[in-house]
Each structure stands twice: as C-alpha cells, then as structure tokens.
Design a protein around this motif. Sequence first.
Motif, short mmCIF file in Angstrom:
data_model
loop_
_atom_site.label_atom_id
_atom_site.label_comp_id
_atom_site.label_asym_id
_atom_site.label_seq_id
_atom_site.Cartn_x
_atom_site.Cartn_y
_atom_site.Cartn_z
N UNK A 101 35.16 52.84 -8.97
CA UNK A 101 35.53 51.57 -8.32
C UNK A 101 35.24 51.62 -6.82
N UNK A 102 35.61 52.71 -6.21
CA UNK A 102 35.40 52.86 -4.76
C UNK A 102 33.92 52.91 -4.41
N UNK A 103 33.11 53.51 -5.28
CA UNK A 103 31.67 53.55 -5.03
C UNK A 103 31.07 52.14 -5.09
N UNK A 104 31.55 51.32 -5.99
CA UNK A 104 31.06 49.94 -6.05
C UNK A 104 31.46 49.18 -4.79
N UNK A 105 32.66 49.41 -4.29
CA UNK A 105 33.10 48.76 -3.06
C UNK A 105 32.22 49.19 -1.88
N UNK A 106 31.85 50.47 -1.86
CA UNK A 106 31.00 50.98 -0.79
C UNK A 106 29.61 50.35 -0.82
N UNK A 107 29.09 50.11 -2.01
CA UNK A 107 27.76 49.51 -2.14
C UNK A 107 27.71 48.12 -1.51
N UNK A 108 28.84 47.42 -1.46
CA UNK A 108 28.86 46.10 -0.84
C UNK A 108 28.61 46.17 0.66
N UNK A 109 28.74 47.37 1.25
CA UNK A 109 28.44 47.58 2.67
C UNK A 109 27.04 48.14 2.88
N UNK A 110 26.26 48.25 1.81
CA UNK A 110 24.89 48.74 1.92
C UNK A 110 24.78 50.25 1.95
N UNK A 111 25.84 50.95 1.57
CA UNK A 111 25.82 52.41 1.54
C UNK A 111 25.44 52.85 0.13
N UNK A 112 24.36 53.59 0.02
CA UNK A 112 23.87 54.04 -1.28
C UNK A 112 24.77 55.13 -1.84
N UNK A 113 25.29 54.90 -3.04
CA UNK A 113 26.18 55.90 -3.64
C UNK A 113 25.39 57.10 -4.15
N UNK A 114 24.09 56.95 -4.33
CA UNK A 114 23.30 58.10 -4.78
C UNK A 114 23.23 59.17 -3.68
#
Length: 143
Positions: A101-114
Amino acid sequence: TNANRIRSVVYLVQLVSQDVESQRKGYVSLYCPDETAFHHFGEEQADFAATVNYSPIRFSAAHIFTPDSPAFTIFRMFLAATICRSEDRCRWKVYSGLTLENQWKLMSYGISVSEMPVTSSGTLKTKNHLQWVRMHIALEEIR
C-alpha cells in the motif's frame, strides 16, 4: 548506536550534496522505522532535526512509513510535532499500512518503487546497496 546512525545520515547528505541535480532540486528521504525506533527516538530526534534543518543541501521531502498500529500512531503524532520546523511540516508525508500500500502511495509522487531497497512483501534487496557501498569505498580510497 545513535552516533552511528547520525554519522550515516550526515555522510549520505554530504554525498548527495556533491550531485549537481540534487543541489538544484534537493533530496528526498525515505524512513521506515521499526519497534527499536521507540527506544532511541528521544535521543535521536534533536540530532536528526539538526541534520535536516542545517543540512548543506535543500531538503525537499521526507516519506515516513510505519505499520498501522496504535503504538505507531502515537509515534507518528510525536514525530510530526517534534522533529521538524513548522514551515517544513508540509514536506513530511507519514504513511501507515502494509508495504505494498505504501509503495503505491509513493508512486503517486513519481518515485519508482523498483528502485526501493525493499520488495512488495517487505524483503530487503541488498544487491544494489552493496554495489553502491563498494563503489564509494573505492572512491574514498582514491581520494
């Protein structure tokens, strides 16, 4: 120990400050505390606040991820009230929930979870980190 954590943060900020793009845009910090953070937080808060507030490079944002538990709810409130200046509070984003869930929230800021050093299941990825450490050890030896 607290001193080693502070040394690590200061060293990382110093390295980031040598990058031209980071000098222009600032740096983003990701922090994932665990249960041991409760034991050391009182002694660390002033040191971390000083590191952020008096850093040689602009601080753009901090994303803090915590488990969704009552103890961490108190921790999040204490963190928001004490560690940063009121004018910087809008730059601090605190999340609670599962890793995915937190990784999806981070992606909304343009931060690649990979690029993050943790998988969606919470397992640490150490390959890139160890490569980065070896590279900086080699650079330090050259200097």
